[in-house]
Write a protein that holds these residues in place. Structure first.
Motif, short mmCIF file in Angstrom:
data_model
loop_
_atom_site.label_atom_id
_atom_site.label_comp_id
_atom_site.label_asym_id
_atom_site.label_seq_id
_atom_site.Cartn_x
_atom_site.Cartn_y
_atom_site.Cartn_z
N ASP A 1 6.77 -6.11 -3.80
CA ASP A 1 7.75 -5.70 -2.79
C ASP A 1 8.84 -4.72 -3.22
OD1 ASP A 1 9.34 -7.43 -4.31
OD2 ASP A 1 9.69 -8.83 -2.70
N LEU A 2 8.51 -3.75 -4.04
CA LEU A 2 9.48 -2.74 -4.45
C LEU A 2 10.01 -1.97 -3.24
CD1 LEU A 2 10.85 -1.24 -6.83
CD2 LEU A 2 8.92 0.34 -6.77
N VAL A 3 9.13 -1.64 -2.34
CA VAL A 3 9.53 -0.88 -1.16
C VAL A 3 10.52 -1.69 -0.33
CG1 VAL A 3 8.69 0.17 0.98
CG2 VAL A 3 7.36 0.40 -1.12
N GLY B 1 0.77 -1.24 0.00
CA GLY B 1 0.00 0.00 0.00
C GLY B 1 0.80 1.28 0.00
N VAL B 2 2.11 1.22 -0.26
CA VAL B 2 2.94 2.42 -0.30
C VAL B 2 2.93 2.98 -1.72
CG1 VAL B 2 5.27 3.33 0.01
CG2 VAL B 2 4.41 1.58 1.57
N PHE B 3 2.62 4.28 -1.85
CA PHE B 3 2.62 4.93 -3.16
C PHE B 3 4.04 4.92 -3.71
CE2 PHE B 3 3.26 8.81 -5.70
CZ PHE B 3 2.35 8.55 -6.71
N VAL B 4 4.19 4.48 -4.97
CA VAL B 4 5.50 4.41 -5.61
C VAL B 4 5.65 5.53 -6.63
CG1 VAL B 4 7.05 2.98 -7.01
CG2 VAL B 4 5.59 1.91 -5.27
N GLY B 5 4.67 5.73 -7.49
CA GLY B 5 4.75 6.75 -8.53
C GLY B 5 3.56 6.65 -9.47
N GLU B 6 3.69 7.31 -10.60
CA GLU B 6 2.63 7.33 -11.60
C GLU B 6 3.20 6.90 -12.94
OE1 GLU B 6 0.35 10.95 -13.58
OE2 GLU B 6 -0.20 10.68 -11.47
N VAL B 7 2.46 6.09 -13.67
CA VAL B 7 2.93 5.59 -14.97
C VAL B 7 2.96 6.74 -15.97
CG1 VAL B 7 2.50 4.00 -16.89
CG2 VAL B 7 1.99 3.28 -14.54
N GLU B 8 4.16 6.94 -16.57
CA GLU B 8 4.31 7.97 -17.61
C GLU B 8 4.44 7.35 -18.99
OE1 GLU B 8 7.57 10.53 -16.60
OE2 GLU B 8 6.33 11.67 -15.21
N ASP B 9 4.91 6.11 -19.05
CA ASP B 9 5.12 5.46 -20.34
C ASP B 9 5.25 3.97 -20.10
OD1 ASP B 9 5.44 5.23 -23.07
OD2 ASP B 9 7.28 6.42 -23.17
N VAL B 10 5.24 3.20 -21.18
CA VAL B 10 5.45 1.76 -21.09
C VAL B 10 6.56 1.35 -22.04
CG1 VAL B 10 3.09 1.20 -20.40
CG2 VAL B 10 3.66 1.26 -22.81
N ARG B 11 7.27 0.29 -21.70
CA ARG B 11 8.30 -0.27 -22.57
C ARG B 11 7.70 -1.53 -23.19
NH1 ARG B 11 13.87 -1.62 -19.92
NH2 ARG B 11 12.43 -2.78 -18.65
N LEU B 12 7.85 -1.64 -24.50
CA LEU B 12 7.26 -2.76 -25.24
C LEU B 12 8.33 -3.60 -25.91
CD1 LEU B 12 4.48 -0.79 -27.14
CD2 LEU B 12 4.19 -2.16 -25.07
N ASP B 13 8.05 -4.88 -26.02
CA ASP B 13 8.82 -5.78 -26.89
C ASP B 13 7.94 -5.96 -28.11
OD1 ASP B 13 9.76 -7.99 -28.31
OD2 ASP B 13 10.51 -8.98 -26.50
N LEU B 14 8.27 -5.26 -29.19
CA LEU B 14 7.42 -5.28 -30.37
C LEU B 14 7.39 -6.64 -31.05
CD1 LEU B 14 8.23 -1.77 -31.84
CD2 LEU B 14 6.25 -2.47 -30.49
#
Length: 101
Positions: free
Chosen positions: A82-84, A23-36
């Motif tokens: 578990d990023l935190v 439940g800890v805020f990490v951030g906001e999605v700005e973009d995604v990385r794709l494997d085309l």
């Protein structure tokens, strides 16, 4: 994919808030990385980071890339593993390392 199995537009991830599974805020999605070649998302780029969580690691104008394999759930918000805890473990290890003279 949504909970009912329907595909979702990749762009719908942009702007969603990201939280750790605790439940800890990490951030906001700005973009995604794709494997085309595989046509899959491989990472999410986060901005608007939790300053306390990333203090001393990332500059105020920088972001971070989180591997998509860490994503646990996508809904109104995105939950990541578990990023935190990983960041705190790294921090504890760096503060408990003996200094060499």
């Amino acid at each position: 994919m949504t909970a009912d199995g329907a595909p979702q537009e990749i762009t719908s991830l942009v702007g969603r808030e990201v939280y750790s599974n605790n439940g800890v805020f990490v951030g906001e999605v700005e973009d995604v990385r794709l494997d085309l070649g595989e046509e899959v998302v491989t990472g999410i780029a986060l901005g608007e980071l939790n300053e306390e969580l990333f203090a001393g690691r990332v500059g105020a104008t920088e972001g971070v890339m989180v591997p998509y394999r860490w994503v646990r759930a996508v809904g109104d918000v995105i939950l990541v593993n578990d990023l935190v805890e990983r960041l705190r473990e790294d921090e504890e290890e760096s503060t408990t390392q003996p200094t060499q003279t």
